[in-house]
Design a protein around this motif. Sequence first.
Motif, short mmCIF file in Angstrom:
data_model
loop_
_atom_site.label_atom_id
_atom_site.label_comp_id
_atom_site.label_asym_id
_atom_site.label_seq_id
_atom_site.Cartn_x
_atom_site.Cartn_y
_atom_site.Cartn_z
N ALA A 15 -36.62 3.74 -14.10
CA ALA A 15 -37.90 3.97 -14.80
C ALA A 15 -37.74 5.10 -15.82
O ALA A 15 -38.21 4.99 -16.96
CB ALA A 15 -39.00 4.31 -13.79
N VAL A 16 -37.07 6.18 -15.43
CA VAL A 16 -36.88 7.29 -16.36
C VAL A 16 -35.93 6.88 -17.49
O VAL A 16 -36.15 7.23 -18.66
CB VAL A 16 -36.34 8.54 -15.61
CG1 VAL A 16 -35.94 9.63 -16.58
CG2 VAL A 16 -37.41 9.05 -14.64
N ASN A 37 -39.50 10.59 -1.29
CA ASN A 37 -38.74 10.70 -2.54
C ASN A 37 -39.19 11.95 -3.28
O ASN A 37 -40.39 12.24 -3.31
CB ASN A 37 -39.00 9.48 -3.43
CG ASN A 37 -38.41 8.21 -2.84
OD1 ASN A 37 -37.25 8.18 -2.46
ND2 ASN A 37 -39.22 7.17 -2.74
N SER A 38 -38.25 12.67 -3.89
CA SER A 38 -38.66 13.84 -4.66
C SER A 38 -37.82 13.97 -5.92
O SER A 38 -36.66 13.56 -5.95
CB SER A 38 -38.61 15.10 -3.81
OG SER A 38 -37.29 15.34 -3.39
N VAL A 39 -38.45 14.49 -6.96
CA VAL A 39 -37.85 14.53 -8.29
C VAL A 39 -38.21 15.87 -8.95
O VAL A 39 -39.33 16.34 -8.80
CB VAL A 39 -38.40 13.38 -9.16
CG1 VAL A 39 -37.69 13.34 -10.52
CG2 VAL A 39 -38.27 12.03 -8.46
N ILE A 40 -37.24 16.46 -9.64
CA ILE A 40 -37.53 17.64 -10.48
C ILE A 40 -37.22 17.29 -11.94
O ILE A 40 -36.15 16.77 -12.23
CB ILE A 40 -36.72 18.87 -10.04
CG1 ILE A 40 -37.28 19.40 -8.71
CG2 ILE A 40 -36.80 19.98 -11.10
CD1 ILE A 40 -36.74 20.77 -8.32
N GLU A 88 -34.56 2.62 -8.47
CA GLU A 88 -35.92 2.33 -8.96
C GLU A 88 -36.44 3.48 -9.85
O GLU A 88 -36.91 3.25 -10.97
CB GLU A 88 -36.83 2.17 -7.73
CG GLU A 88 -38.28 1.91 -8.00
CD GLU A 88 -38.56 0.48 -8.36
OE1 GLU A 88 -37.70 -0.38 -8.07
OE2 GLU A 88 -39.62 0.23 -8.96
N LEU A 89 -36.33 4.70 -9.37
CA LEU A 89 -36.89 5.84 -10.10
C LEU A 89 -36.04 6.20 -11.32
O LEU A 89 -36.57 6.46 -12.40
CB LEU A 89 -37.03 7.05 -9.17
CG LEU A 89 -37.89 6.83 -7.91
CD1 LEU A 89 -38.10 8.15 -7.19
CD2 LEU A 89 -39.23 6.19 -8.25
N TRP A 101 -34.28 3.35 -3.86
CA TRP A 101 -35.29 4.19 -4.50
C TRP A 101 -34.71 5.00 -5.65
O TRP A 101 -35.35 5.21 -6.68
CB TRP A 101 -35.97 5.11 -3.49
CG TRP A 101 -37.14 4.43 -2.85
CD1 TRP A 101 -37.22 3.96 -1.58
CD2 TRP A 101 -38.38 4.09 -3.48
NE1 TRP A 101 -38.43 3.34 -1.39
CE2 TRP A 101 -39.16 3.41 -2.53
CE3 TRP A 101 -38.91 4.28 -4.76
CZ2 TRP A 101 -40.45 2.93 -2.81
CZ3 TRP A 101 -40.18 3.80 -5.05
CH2 TRP A 101 -40.93 3.14 -4.07
N VAL A 119 -33.44 15.50 -15.31
CA VAL A 119 -34.18 15.15 -14.09
C VAL A 119 -33.22 15.16 -12.92
O VAL A 119 -32.08 14.71 -13.05
CB VAL A 119 -34.81 13.74 -14.23
CG1 VAL A 119 -35.67 13.41 -13.03
CG2 VAL A 119 -35.61 13.60 -15.52
N ILE A 120 -33.69 15.68 -11.77
CA ILE A 120 -32.91 15.55 -10.52
C ILE A 120 -33.74 14.75 -9.52
O ILE A 120 -34.91 15.05 -9.30
CB ILE A 120 -32.53 16.92 -9.93
CG1 ILE A 120 -31.45 17.57 -10.80
CG2 ILE A 120 -32.00 16.77 -8.50
CD1 ILE A 120 -30.78 18.78 -10.18
N PHE A 121 -33.13 13.72 -8.95
CA PHE A 121 -33.79 12.86 -7.96
C PHE A 121 -33.20 13.11 -6.58
O PHE A 121 -31.98 13.15 -6.44
CB PHE A 121 -33.54 11.38 -8.26
CG PHE A 121 -33.97 10.95 -9.63
CD1 PHE A 121 -35.24 10.44 -9.84
CD2 PHE A 121 -33.11 11.03 -10.70
CE1 PHE A 121 -35.63 10.03 -11.10
CE2 PHE A 121 -33.49 10.62 -11.96
CZ PHE A 121 -34.77 10.12 -12.17
N GLU A 122 -34.08 13.23 -5.60
CA GLU A 122 -33.64 13.19 -4.19
C GLU A 122 -34.47 12.11 -3.53
O GLU A 122 -35.69 12.27 -3.41
CB GLU A 122 -33.91 14.52 -3.49
CG GLU A 122 -32.96 15.61 -3.86
CD GLU A 122 -33.30 16.86 -3.06
OE1 GLU A 122 -32.74 17.05 -1.98
OE2 GLU A 122 -34.16 17.62 -3.53
N THR A 123 -33.84 11.05 -3.12
CA THR A 123 -34.62 9.88 -2.68
C THR A 123 -34.26 9.49 -1.25
O THR A 123 -33.22 9.87 -0.73
CB THR A 123 -34.35 8.71 -3.61
OG1 THR A 123 -32.94 8.55 -3.71
CG2 THR A 123 -34.91 8.97 -4.99
N VAL A 124 -35.16 8.69 -0.66
CA VAL A 124 -34.98 8.32 0.74
C VAL A 124 -33.97 7.20 0.92
O VAL A 124 -33.38 7.06 1.98
CB VAL A 124 -36.33 7.97 1.41
CG1 VAL A 124 -37.14 9.24 1.61
CG2 VAL A 124 -37.14 6.96 0.60
#
Lengths: 366, 366
Positions: free
Chosen positions: A176-177, B158-161, A172-173, A169, A160-165
């Motif tokens: 969860a993963v 927020n964005s996730v792949i 948090e994300l 966040w 998974v790759i996250f780009e968050t604000v």
Amino acid sequence: MRKIGVKEIEDIALGAALLGAGGGGDPYIGKLVALGAVKECGEVTLLSPDEVPNDELVIPIAMMGAPTVLAEKGIGGKEYQTLFEMVSRFFGKKIYAFMPIEAGGVNSMLPIAACARLGLPMVDADGMGRAFPELQMVTFTIGGMSASPMALTDEKGNSVIFETVTNHWTEELARAVTMSCGGAVSVSLYPMTGAQMKQYAVRDIVTRSQRLGEAIRLVRNSSEKSPEAHFLELAEGYKLFKGKIADVLRETRGGFNFGRVVLSGIGECKGKSASIEFQNENLTAAVEGEIVATTPDLICLVDTETFVPVTTDALKYGKRVLVVGLKCFELWRSQEGLALVGPRYFGCDTDYIPLEKRCKGGLAHV
Amino acid sequence: MRKIGVKEIEDIALGAALLGAGGGGDPYIGKLVALGAVKECGEVTLLSPDEVPNDELVIPIAMMGAPTVLAEKGIGGKEYQTLFEMVSRFFGKKIYAFMPIEAGGVNSMLPIAACARLGLPMVDADGMGRAFPELQMVTFTIGGMSASPMALTDEKGNSVIFETVTNHWTEELARAVTMSCGGAVSVSLYPMTGAQMKQYAVRDIVTRSQRLGEAIRLVRNSSEKSPEAHFLELAEGYKLFKGKIADVLRETRGGFNFGRVVLSGIGECKGKSASIEFQNENLTAAVEGEIVATTPDLICLVDTETFVPVTTDALKYGKRVLVVGLKCFELWRSQEGLALVGPRYFGCDTDYIPLEKRCKGGLAHV
């Protein structure tokens, strides 16, 4: 620039476990992973921060999750390669070096294993100078840097790759993963340039871990009259309490190990009791109900005879421990630092008072 | 190739809500989003599957989460652009067209809005021919295709792949992030070539939705003696029950709307009772305790007067509804299809028997 091999790893693992302040995972597991990689693939090159070119890409890597889960689940072999490929593809640029994100039994070791396996150098710096439970708790956050793009992969091959604000966040994300993946995963985060790393990282932390490990080893094997005093002197530690573990309460919740350990005094502490609260790492230490140290200063439990650090997942009834306070990295004592990792963030209703003030100048509190 | 404008959207929304089988979200919300985009940016080009070149990139997009949350949280403006950029960057290739993943009040509409805003064509096909609650429940899974790389973005930015080892893992991880983001997010998944789309997609589903919407509109406004019979004929529907909603039990749990609705019979069903279980979509319908239809066949509730579909989030005490069964897409009736979306997957302890067999050949069951 110097090489890290089997002997260095033994000392770094021991010292990093002390800097883990109760967290950072089982140093035995971490050490096995690093030793296995170095024996198979050769020694790792350790670079001083200043040896990294300013425009190169430096990536901290770590395990995320509950250390107790990590010890059961283990670490696969392909995670580092996956993280390397994900991040390099994202930036369209190859990673120049890995670095640790925190000091701790596991997270100081994994970057060594990763660098050995991929043939990359490792930087002698991290983002905490100790261990903390949440991923925004790094000096890079104070420097305004982003945890994302953050890459996460598990031993099954999910990635998974996250780009968050915000970094909250990301926490948090990613948390969860991590929970969905079984409670422990491999991550890379706070990708940065060499220039950024030089400005905000906690420098020379690998070398400091190694020195602390050497100290523990030397003191243990020396014939001095008071190895305890010698250990405290070499570690620049404040003696907070000495006792036998009388009770351990634990709960694994939301990907963290929460708990509290109660000590009944031995030696000069006989008749007194102490308690330590933890969330992966030790957060507060109180003697007779009075707080004697809080996060972000380091509260470390070590064996009274061998001075080997005791992590929160290794707490056991009857074990005799010395509770030692170590001063935290200076930046954590700033207003921004305390907002991120001070006692109130963790729900402890107390102001932060520097360890050395609480201990009123003397090395020994008790 | 044809254009979709305001008039088409009205009919598609109505028909897609019927195909949503109780789920797929509030058609009013979906319609507003699509109408707003088309009025501002112009009509959308709808392509037949065969009009898409084999080697171009086609991306289904959708909202993921609990429809009740979606209705409260709304849809931001930048999600489509973000998804487009994330996926195009990932593949190093621009997306050629969007398509819906499922038929439903919201998820049939969002791709229209996205295509209008980004100036892309939309393909007349989806992956379900109805709505289902979990993301691996698509014909593409039967075709061995992967849901990942899946892109997810929320209204905050927020964005996730995700790249996962199975489609069940995509569901697991994306669901966890959806929950953390507040219960409803925008996603793109099952990226595919034009050739793959042609082989596995449910073809002409947008056109079918539009025809069903037209039928509802025409029947409602006609002066026929029995609009109900006319509606059932046009929709090729099986009449399962007619009743007044006597009770609704709901629970929002794990990002889904779970529940059960109890009907007390009216008209020719007077004196009987029926119950319908749902997880976002209606799963089973029973009359007097005997099952009369199950997933993957469509169990649809419509207003007895206007034939407007009633989604599970719009169920209200006292409302009079006709329960209609529609045959599902043929592929769902295969062994692989039933393993993915049959009654046992949802924990209903019953075998799948095709709707038309349960209804013994007659259009009307009651």
